[in-house]
Design a protein around this motif. Structure first.
Motif, short mmCIF file in Angstrom:
data_model
loop_
_atom_site.label_atom_id
_atom_site.label_comp_id
_atom_site.label_asym_id
_atom_site.label_seq_id
_atom_site.Cartn_x
_atom_site.Cartn_y
_atom_site.Cartn_z
N TYR A 129 0.88 -1.19 0.00
CA TYR A 129 0.04 0.15 0.14
C TYR A 129 0.90 1.24 0.14
O TYR A 129 1.93 1.38 0.48
CB TYR A 129 -1.02 0.14 1.18
CG TYR A 129 -1.86 -1.03 1.08
CD1 TYR A 129 -3.02 -0.85 0.41
CD2 TYR A 129 -1.89 -2.37 2.16
CE1 TYR A 129 -4.14 -1.81 0.40
CE2 TYR A 129 -2.64 -3.19 1.88
CZ TYR A 129 -3.81 -3.00 1.34
OH TYR A 129 -4.76 -4.06 1.28
N GLU A 130 0.47 2.30 -0.60
CA GLU A 130 1.21 3.70 -0.60
C GLU A 130 0.46 4.74 -0.11
O GLU A 130 -0.79 4.93 0.03
CB GLU A 130 1.27 3.93 -2.20
CG GLU A 130 2.08 4.95 -2.32
CD GLU A 130 2.43 5.43 -3.66
OE1 GLU A 130 3.22 6.50 -4.11
OE2 GLU A 130 1.86 5.06 -4.67
N GLN A 180 0.54 8.61 2.00
CA GLN A 180 1.13 9.98 2.12
C GLN A 180 0.66 10.59 3.34
O GLN A 180 -0.48 10.48 3.94
CB GLN A 180 0.40 10.86 0.85
CG GLN A 180 0.97 12.36 1.09
CD GLN A 180 0.95 13.33 -0.05
OE1 GLN A 180 -0.11 12.99 -0.95
NE2 GLN A 180 2.02 14.15 -0.27
N THR A 223 5.60 10.61 1.33
CA THR A 223 4.90 9.40 0.70
C THR A 223 5.78 7.94 0.70
O THR A 223 6.97 8.37 0.42
CB THR A 223 4.64 9.65 -0.95
OG1 THR A 223 3.94 10.89 -1.03
CG2 THR A 223 4.12 8.64 -1.56
N ASP A 237 5.71 3.35 0.91
CA ASP A 237 5.10 2.15 0.78
C ASP A 237 5.18 1.29 2.00
O ASP A 237 6.12 1.52 2.79
CB ASP A 237 5.68 1.33 -0.13
CG ASP A 237 5.76 1.96 -1.63
OD1 ASP A 237 4.99 2.97 -1.98
OD2 ASP A 237 6.92 2.13 -2.40
N GLN A 238 3.98 0.49 2.19
CA GLN A 238 3.99 -0.28 3.38
C GLN A 238 3.34 -1.74 3.06
O GLN A 238 2.48 -1.79 2.41
CB GLN A 238 2.94 0.35 4.48
CG GLN A 238 2.84 -0.53 5.78
CD GLN A 238 4.23 -0.47 6.62
OE1 GLN A 238 4.91 0.50 6.63
NE2 GLN A 238 4.45 -1.63 7.39
N LYS A 262 -4.49 7.02 2.25
CA LYS A 262 -3.86 5.88 1.13
C LYS A 262 -4.36 6.32 -0.17
O LYS A 262 -4.86 6.81 -0.36
CB LYS A 262 -4.80 4.57 1.73
CG LYS A 262 -4.15 3.27 0.88
CD LYS A 262 -5.21 2.24 0.90
CE LYS A 262 -5.55 1.60 2.40
NZ LYS A 262 -6.10 0.37 2.46
N SER A 288 -2.19 3.66 -5.95
CA SER A 288 -0.96 3.25 -6.72
C SER A 288 -1.38 2.71 -8.12
O SER A 288 -2.27 2.33 -8.49
CB SER A 288 -0.19 2.44 -6.05
OG SER A 288 0.05 2.71 -4.71
#
Length: 73
Positions: free
Chosen positions: A10-11, A13, A20, A22-23, A45, A48
């Motif tokens: 998941y991206e 911000q 920003t 990613d996780q 979220k 992407s």
């Protein structure tokens, strides 16, 4: 049960510092995510972009020049 082991990226911000990042999370995961920069949980979220194996104009396989290759068809 198979869905329990899927781990999409998941991206996010951060709404506080703007970073920003990613996780990697399990699909059914309900925990919180913290910004690696400021540690806040005030995140959005981001949807992407998805990369696929397209065969549009200019797309070609890695073993040819893209002009005439049986692998690209």
């Amino acid at each position: 049960m198979a869905g329990d082991f899927e781990m999409p990226i998941y991206e996010f911000q951060c709404n506080q510092c703007g970073m920003t990042f990613d996780q990697l999370c399990r699909i059914n995961w309900q925990g919180s995510v913290k910004c690696p920069s400021c540690g806040k949980e005030d995140l959005t979220k981001i949807i992407s972009q998805v990369s696929g194996l397209g065969r549009g104009a200019g797309d070609h396989c890695s073993s040819c020049s893209g002009k005439s290759c049986n692998g690209c068809n």
